[in-house]
Write a protein that holds these residues in place. Structure first.
Motif, short mmCIF file in Angstrom:
data_model
loop_
_atom_site.label_atom_id
_atom_site.label_comp_id
_atom_site.label_asym_id
_atom_site.label_seq_id
_atom_site.Cartn_x
_atom_site.Cartn_y
_atom_site.Cartn_z
N ASN A 2 0.61 -1.22 0.07
CA ASN A 2 -0.15 0.08 -0.22
C ASN A 2 1.13 1.18 0.00
N MET A 3 2.33 1.12 -0.06
CA MET A 3 2.90 2.25 0.04
C MET A 3 2.90 3.08 -1.16
N GLU A 4 2.40 4.51 -0.94
CA GLU A 4 2.25 5.43 -1.99
C GLU A 4 3.49 5.90 -2.48
N GLY A 5 3.90 6.13 -3.77
CA GLY A 5 5.26 6.89 -4.53
C GLY A 5 6.37 5.82 -4.43
N LEU A 6 5.99 4.49 -4.65
CA LEU A 6 7.02 3.65 -4.84
C LEU A 6 7.62 3.80 -6.20
N GLN A 7 8.79 4.00 -6.14
CA GLN A 7 9.32 4.33 -7.48
C GLN A 7 10.64 3.31 -7.85
N VAL A 8 10.36 2.17 -7.95
CA VAL A 8 11.43 1.33 -8.43
C VAL A 8 11.74 1.79 -9.96
N GLY A 9 13.00 1.93 -9.96
CA GLY A 9 13.74 2.40 -11.16
C GLY A 9 13.61 3.87 -11.48
N GLY A 10 12.99 4.62 -10.48
CA GLY A 10 12.86 5.92 -10.89
C GLY A 10 14.08 6.69 -10.32
N VAL A 11 14.40 7.77 -11.08
CA VAL A 11 15.74 8.62 -10.65
C VAL A 11 15.39 9.75 -9.70
N ARG A 12 15.95 9.90 -8.49
CA ARG A 12 15.67 11.11 -7.72
C ARG A 12 16.66 11.69 -7.46
N ASP A 13 16.59 13.05 -7.29
CA ASP A 13 17.53 13.96 -6.94
C ASP A 13 17.71 14.09 -5.62
N LEU A 14 18.22 13.21 -5.14
CA LEU A 14 18.68 13.36 -3.54
C LEU A 14 20.01 13.11 -3.31
N LYS A 15 20.62 13.97 -2.16
CA LYS A 15 21.83 13.91 -1.68
C LYS A 15 21.89 12.68 -0.70
N TYR A 16 21.08 12.61 0.12
CA TYR A 16 21.17 11.43 1.21
C TYR A 16 20.22 10.47 0.93
N GLY A 17 20.44 9.28 0.54
CA GLY A 17 19.50 8.10 0.24
C GLY A 17 20.04 7.04 0.76
N VAL A 18 18.97 5.89 0.75
CA VAL A 18 18.93 4.49 0.94
C VAL A 18 18.48 3.77 -0.04
N VAL A 19 19.16 2.86 -0.49
CA VAL A 19 19.00 1.91 -1.67
C VAL A 19 18.20 0.74 -1.00
N ASN A 20 17.22 0.58 -1.55
CA ASN A 20 16.28 -0.61 -1.31
C ASN A 20 16.37 -1.67 -2.41
N PHE A 21 17.03 -2.74 -1.95
CA PHE A 21 17.40 -4.07 -2.87
C PHE A 21 16.20 -5.12 -2.95
N ARG A 22 15.25 -4.86 -1.89
CA ARG A 22 14.40 -5.74 -1.94
C ARG A 22 13.13 -5.43 -2.99
N THR A 23 13.39 -5.80 -4.00
CA THR A 23 12.36 -5.45 -5.13
C THR A 23 11.68 -6.77 -5.92
N LYS A 24 12.35 -7.99 -5.67
CA LYS A 24 11.91 -9.15 -6.29
C LYS A 24 10.73 -9.73 -5.37
N SER A 25 10.21 -10.73 -6.08
CA SER A 25 9.13 -11.50 -5.52
C SER A 25 9.43 -12.59 -4.46
N SER A 26 10.82 -13.22 -4.85
CA SER A 26 11.10 -14.36 -4.08
C SER A 26 12.64 -14.29 -3.74
N ALA A 27 12.92 -15.33 -2.75
CA ALA A 27 14.39 -15.46 -2.50
C ALA A 27 15.26 -16.16 -3.64
N SER A 28 14.25 -16.36 -4.60
CA SER A 28 15.26 -17.35 -5.80
C SER A 28 15.46 -16.32 -6.74
N LEU A 29 15.21 -14.96 -6.74
CA LEU A 29 15.95 -14.10 -7.66
C LEU A 29 16.72 -13.23 -7.14
#
Length: 578
Positions: free
Chosen positions: A74-101
């Motif tokens: 339900n998280m609004e504003g999810l932008q996987v693949g979006g380029v954001r103009d940020l100085k301080y950020g956290v990269v979220n690697f959990r974008t796959k549907s299962s641990a097999s990917l």
């Protein structure tokens, strides 16, 4: 702790499949009957409104996990693949549907391909964009990943991230598994609390060497390619069991290993319930024959097979998950006995495939992290830390001995280095190392040889590669590793010495010998001022390597409390008698 990064621990013991070079699968063992004498790992915890860690029951944990999943959807504003103009950020690697990917990336230092799992170990430091890709740091590696594979989050907003914390004198690593919720997948016991740390304080680090009490300060350092704001800026930490070479021998015995497994499993320590029953003698036997440190091999097998109780261990006598890939664990190799899987691991995986330049899997013969070592080819970015955890736990259990600090380690910065047969630039090059930084070797001796950059000091090291009986070539037969014959030399200017002791487990960094007082300007402590000294100062100033301790004091020629180009010039002028 600045506003934006929130901490809440909910450490859950999971059985998660992960790939290691398309050959190994990690099954993290759940904690069985562990007594009060050892720190408990993988307990269900959260942080209450008063900031205290409080244990939860399984039902509460399951409810928290379900809420996380719902919040993620339900998280609004999810932008996987979006380029954001940020100085301080956290990269979220959990974008796959299962641990097999898995998610692929490129090592920004070496240019080599790498990967990490796309379903767990979620957070990494955001370092901006480069060549249209997201630049990040995760488990020591600085990498470039396609923006379509990850999500970049604003670090000034409220997020739960991974952290380190000292509890009763023990350093633990809480690993974040999902950015959308407050649960943590693991609480790994790393080692002893260091002298610069305090109990119950949260520390951030994505390389495991430098620690910060403020997340934004850490990002500032990473972005500026420095570690000046770290609490241990002059004293990088190296987890001994994670970075000690396989080409060393443990001081623990077969009985020590058996006794710890028995203690850990309790009533489950029977030949019918665990394939690690009475395996201690084989860890020692194959260590001595193939040069695979018994405690490191034990740690890998305990981590991979849930102490010999996993399905693959029970049905295939495979304690290491050999060839059980994320996408198809059933591909795992089968063995006639569990001891044969130990032999196979020591003979081929350690002695050849992960220790010789003939194979692309070679990045150092130690467990390591995503930047170097055997972990370079694991999809779980903290696989090396998890395997080292079991070696450390055995160390804690066996109170009358310890391997920590038993070997003096030397480390290589980024770049390929020639390993020679003798301490001379005209001697035969036995092999050339990969370019990975933080590759470690066991230091055997310091000797005199041909002069390079004004210094004639060479390091005699225990080689990663096995040599033949004449020491003229690498032995690719896999039949044995001869500790007495497999040694070589690297000039001291190309390596940094790291002295570990049984009390701290911490490193003294690039400081040369710790014996005696350093003469002003004599950074490598060889008794004279040479170009090797100002090269070390120059590398320190440029951030290529860091001086610490007495070496750092010796480098401060003008005694202004810092090392600057003025100190470099003073050393150079003294050498030139100006």
């Amino acid at each position: 702790m600045k506003k934006g990064i929130v901490l809440c621990a909910c450490a859950l013991a999971l059985t998660i499949g992960c790939i290691w070079g398309n050959t190994m699968m990690a099954n993290e063992a759940s904690q069985a009957a562990v007594g009060a004498s050892l720190p408990k790992d993988h307990v269900f915890t959260t942080i209450d409104e008063n900031g205290r860690l409080v244990e939860m029951d399984v039902e509460q944990m399951e409810e928290e996990t379900a809420q996380e999943q719902e919040a993620r959807k339900n998280m609004e504003g999810l932008q996987v693949g979006g380029v954001r103009d940020l100085k301080y950020g956290v990269v979220n690697f959990r974008t796959k549907s299962s641990a097999s990917l898995n998610t692929n990336y490129v090592d920004a230092v070496t240019g080599e391909s790498g990967y990490t799992n796309g379903y767990y170990a979620a957070d990494a430091a955001f370092l901006g964009y480069e060549n249209g890709k997201v630049k990040f740091m995760l488990s020591g590696v600085v990498g470039l990943v396609n923006a379509s594979e990850v999500e970049v989050l604003d670090a000034t907003e409220d997020w739960y991230v991974s952290f380190y914390r000292c509890e009763q004198g023990v350093l633990k690593h809480y690993i974040k598994n999902s950015m959308y919720g407050n649960s943590y997948s693991s609480a790994i016991t790393v080692g002893e609390m260091q002298s610069y740390m305090k109990n119950n304080v949260y520390y951030y680090s994505y390389d495991g060497h430098y620690f910060y009490t403020d997340y934004i300060d850490m990002l500032d350092d990473y972005l500026n390619d420095t570690r000046a704001n770290a609490i241990n800026a002059d004293e990088p930490y190296y987890n001994y069991y994670q970075f000690v070479s396989n080409r060393s021998k443990t001081g623990f015995t077969a009985d020590d290993i058996n006794n710890y497994v028995k203690y850990y499993l309790g009533s489950s320590y029977t030949s019918a319930k665990t394939k690690m029953y009475q395996m201690g003698q084989y860890y020692i036997q194959y260590q001595n024959q193939y040069g695979a440190n018994a405690l490191a091999v034990f740690g890998v097998s305990a981590n991979e097979s849930a102490f010999g109780t996993s399905n693959i261990a029970k049905t295939k006598n495979n304690l290491f998950g050999h060839n059980a890939v994320d996408s198809d664990p059933d591909m795992a190799n089968g063995y006639s006995s569990p001891q044969n899987s130990i032999k196979d691991h020591a003979k081929y995986y350690v002695n050849l495939w992960y220790s010789t330049p003939k194979y692309s899997t070679y990045h150092g013969s130690f467990l390591g992290d995503k930047a170097s070592g055997m972990l370079s080819y694991a999809s779980d970015p903290y696989w090396g830390e998890k395997a080292a955890h079991w070696a450390w736990s055995l160390d804690l259990y066996t109170k009358d001995k310890s391997d920590v600090g038993k070997e003096t380690l030397v480390f290589k910065d980024a770049g390929a280095v020639n390993v020679r047969k003798e301490p001379s630039t005209s001697s035969t090059v036995l092999y050339t190392t990969p370019e990975n930084a933080n590759m470690s070797f066991v230091l055997l001796d310091e000797v005199k040889g041909s002069t390079v950059s004004g210094s004639d000091v060479w390091y005699k090291i225990q080689l990663d590669v096995p040599l033949n009986s004449n020491r003229t070539a690498i032995d690719y037969s896999g039949d044995k590793y001869d500790f007495a014959k497999s040694y070589g030399y690297i000039h001291s200017s190309l390596l940094s010495k790291d002295v570990l002791d049984n009390d701290s487990g911490g490193g003294s960094g690039d400081g040369g010998s710790d014996s005696g007082a350093y003469k002003k300007g004599d950074v490598n402590n060889d008794g004279k001022l040479t170009p090797a000294d100002y090269v070390k100062v120059k590398n320190h100033i440029m951030g290529n390597s860091k001086l610490s301790g007495k070496a750092l004091t010796a480098a401060d020629m003008n005694k202004d409390g810092k090392v600057t180009p003025a100190d470099y010039v003073k050393i150079k002028n003294e050498i030139m008698n100006k």
